[in-house]
Write a protein that holds these residues in place. Sequence first.
Motif, PDB file in Angstrom:
ATOM      1  N   SER A 245      13.009  77.660  96.648  1.00 20.97           N
ATOM      2  CA  SER A 245      12.592  79.253  97.996  1.00 20.97           C
ATOM      3  C   SER A 245      11.629  77.986  98.782  1.00 20.97           C
ATOM      4  O   SER A 245      11.351  79.479 100.200  1.00 20.97           O
TER       5      SER A 245
ATOM      6  N   ASP B  40      11.734  75.714 101.114  1.00 22.34           N
ATOM      7  CA  ASP B  40      12.112  75.859 102.424  1.00 22.34           C
ATOM      8  C   ASP B  40      12.033  76.673 103.351  1.00 22.34           C
ATOM      9  O   ASP B  40      12.074  76.833 104.546  1.00 22.34           O
ATOM     10  N   THR B  41      12.927  78.404 102.610  1.00 21.52           N
ATOM     11  CA  THR B  41      13.070  79.248 103.315  1.00 21.52           C
ATOM     12  C   THR B  41      11.504  79.896 103.593  1.00 21.52           C
ATOM     13  O   THR B  41      11.865  80.156 104.812  1.00 21.52           O
TER      14      THR B  41
ATOM     15  N   GLN C 169      10.362  77.704 106.844  1.00 19.00           N
ATOM     16  CA  GLN C 169      11.247  78.645 108.230  1.00 19.00           C
ATOM     17  C   GLN C 169      10.546  79.918 108.828  1.00 19.00           C
ATOM     18  O   GLN C 169      10.674  80.188 109.741  1.00 19.00           O
ATOM     19  N   ARG C 170      10.564  80.747 107.598  1.00 23.45           N
ATOM     20  CA  ARG C 170      10.080  82.024 108.488  1.00 23.45           C
ATOM     21  C   ARG C 170       8.223  82.049 108.783  1.00 23.45           C
ATOM     22  O   ARG C 170       8.444  82.454 109.658  1.00 23.45           O
TER      23      ARG C 170
ATOM     24  N   GLY D  33       7.897  86.538 103.880  1.00 25.84           N
ATOM     25  CA  GLY D  33       7.418  85.605 102.348  1.00 25.84           C
ATOM     26  C   GLY D  33       7.725  86.692 100.758  1.00 25.84           C
ATOM     27  O   GLY D  33       7.999  85.942  99.871  1.00 25.84           O
TER      28      GLY D  33
ATOM     29  N   PRO E 166      14.375  90.331 106.165  1.00 25.71           N
ATOM     30  CA  PRO E 166      14.665  89.252 105.442  1.00 25.71           C
ATOM     31  C   PRO E 166      14.519  89.359 103.687  1.00 25.71           C
ATOM     32  O   PRO E 166      13.104  90.141 103.558  1.00 25.71           O
TER      33      PRO E 166
ATOM     34  N   VAL F 208      10.545  86.184  99.950  1.00 25.38           N
ATOM     35  CA  VAL F 208      10.902  85.031  99.192  1.00 25.38           C
ATOM     36  C   VAL F 208       9.812  84.787  97.865  1.00 25.38           C
ATOM     37  O   VAL F 208      10.040  84.101  96.578  1.00 25.38           O
TER      38      VAL F 208
END
Length: 134
Positions: A15, A17-18, A21-22, A101, A112, A115
């Motif tokens: 996770s 990379d997620t 990106q956020r 996150g 979303p 993370v």
Amino acid sequence: MTVIKINAITVPADSGDTLAQRFAARAGAVDGQDGFEGFELLKPTDDRTTWLVITRWRDDESFNAWVSSPAFGSGHQSDAKPAGDQAGTGHPGGETGGRPGGGPGGTEGGAPPPVAMSAELWSYVPAGGSTGGA
């Protein structure tokens, strides 16, 4: 005197990379905050799953004002709260309120899913160093 806030955000191995990106999607969002001096997101270079969010502030009052601001709240929406969280840690990625996150939980309100599995805030002041050859 400058204060440094380090948010250590632990994410599942797949996770990171997620999380990056956020943070990229919100790049510059805090730049205009009074007392803000800089930001870095540090990605581990080994098999660790803890990322570091480093922010520099003129003083603790500036940091606390940002954490209490509407801009902070709107940029860190989600209803999730990670395990072992500390209130008011102040960075996306796993603090109270399930920041972008955030920790385990739902996606109420269209935010979303979180993370981070956990986040921990560290606070430091410079005690020495170098500016390099510049």
